[in-house]
Design a protein around this motif. Structure first.
Motif: not given
Length: 205
Positions: A122-151
């Motif tokens: 069951r563990k191997r099956a869950q790992l094989a079917e594990k979807p691509c998890k959403r994660m927050a990645i570091p944003a560079e200056a001027g990027c739309a995901t930067n804290i300073e540029n998104t309020g």
């Protein structure tokens, strides 16, 4: 009862035939056997409720006997599981998992080794079917995901989208204030000759 008695008392029931007597005897035997079966099951379940076993297996040849097991187990606060070849009674805290039920349905023996094997599968099956998890990645200056540029808010970017951006490129960023200023300056330069020509015409008139 002879012929004379039947004439004198026509409402009297006739004597049963040998076949009817045999059927009555079988019914009485079946009732006695079921009574003894219920008594045996009740004793086994009472002992089971007091010990450390997770379940017990009982013999039930038909639905009548299985119904007797179900009733007695329910009275003791236990749960029953009836498979094609097995009649089992479990304590509620040890109710079988899906893996155990499936193994028993397939006629396999269920023990600790089998439980570990099923857990690993069951563990191997869950790992094989594990979807691509959403994660927050570091944003560079001027990027739309930067804290300073998104309020002060960072929008999560999935790892899949990040990898796609590396391959095909991300969407074009909005124009900066410097670019907008350059465009306004160029437009003003284009309009100056036209304004000068209008002034000269007005002076000549």
């Amino acid at each position: 009862m002879d012929q004379r008695d039947s004439i004198l008392n026509p409402t009297a029931a006739p004597l049963p035939t040998p076949e009817q007597i045999e059927q009555m005897r079988k019914k009485l035997d079946a009732k006695e056997e079921l009574r003894n079966f219920r008594k045996s099951v009740r004793n086994q379940i009472n002992e089971f409720a007091k010990d450390d076993r997770a379940y017990i297996e009982l013999e039930a040849v038909d639905n009548v006997h299985r119904m007797a097991i179900y009733d007695i187990a329910a009275e003791a606060g236990l749960v029953s599981l009836f498979l094609e070849r097995q009649s089992l009674v479990y304590k509620r805290e040890h109710y079988p998992s899906e893996d155990e039920i499936k193994a028993r349905q397939n006629g396999e023996v269920w023990n600790e080794e089998k439980a570990k094997e099923c857990a690993e599968k069951r563990k191997r099956a869950q790992l094989a079917e594990k979807p691509c998890k959403r994660m927050a990645i570091p944003a560079e200056a001027g990027c739309a995901t930067n804290i300073e540029n998104t309020g002060g808010k960072v929008k999560p970017v999935s790892a899949c989208n990040a990898r796609q951006g590396d391959l095909i490129g991300t969407t074009r960023a909005p124009k900066t204030a410097l670019e907008q200023q350059k465009q306004r300056t160029a437009l003003q330069k284009e309009r100056q000759p036209q304004q000068q020509q209008k002034q000269q015409k007005q002076e000549q008139q």
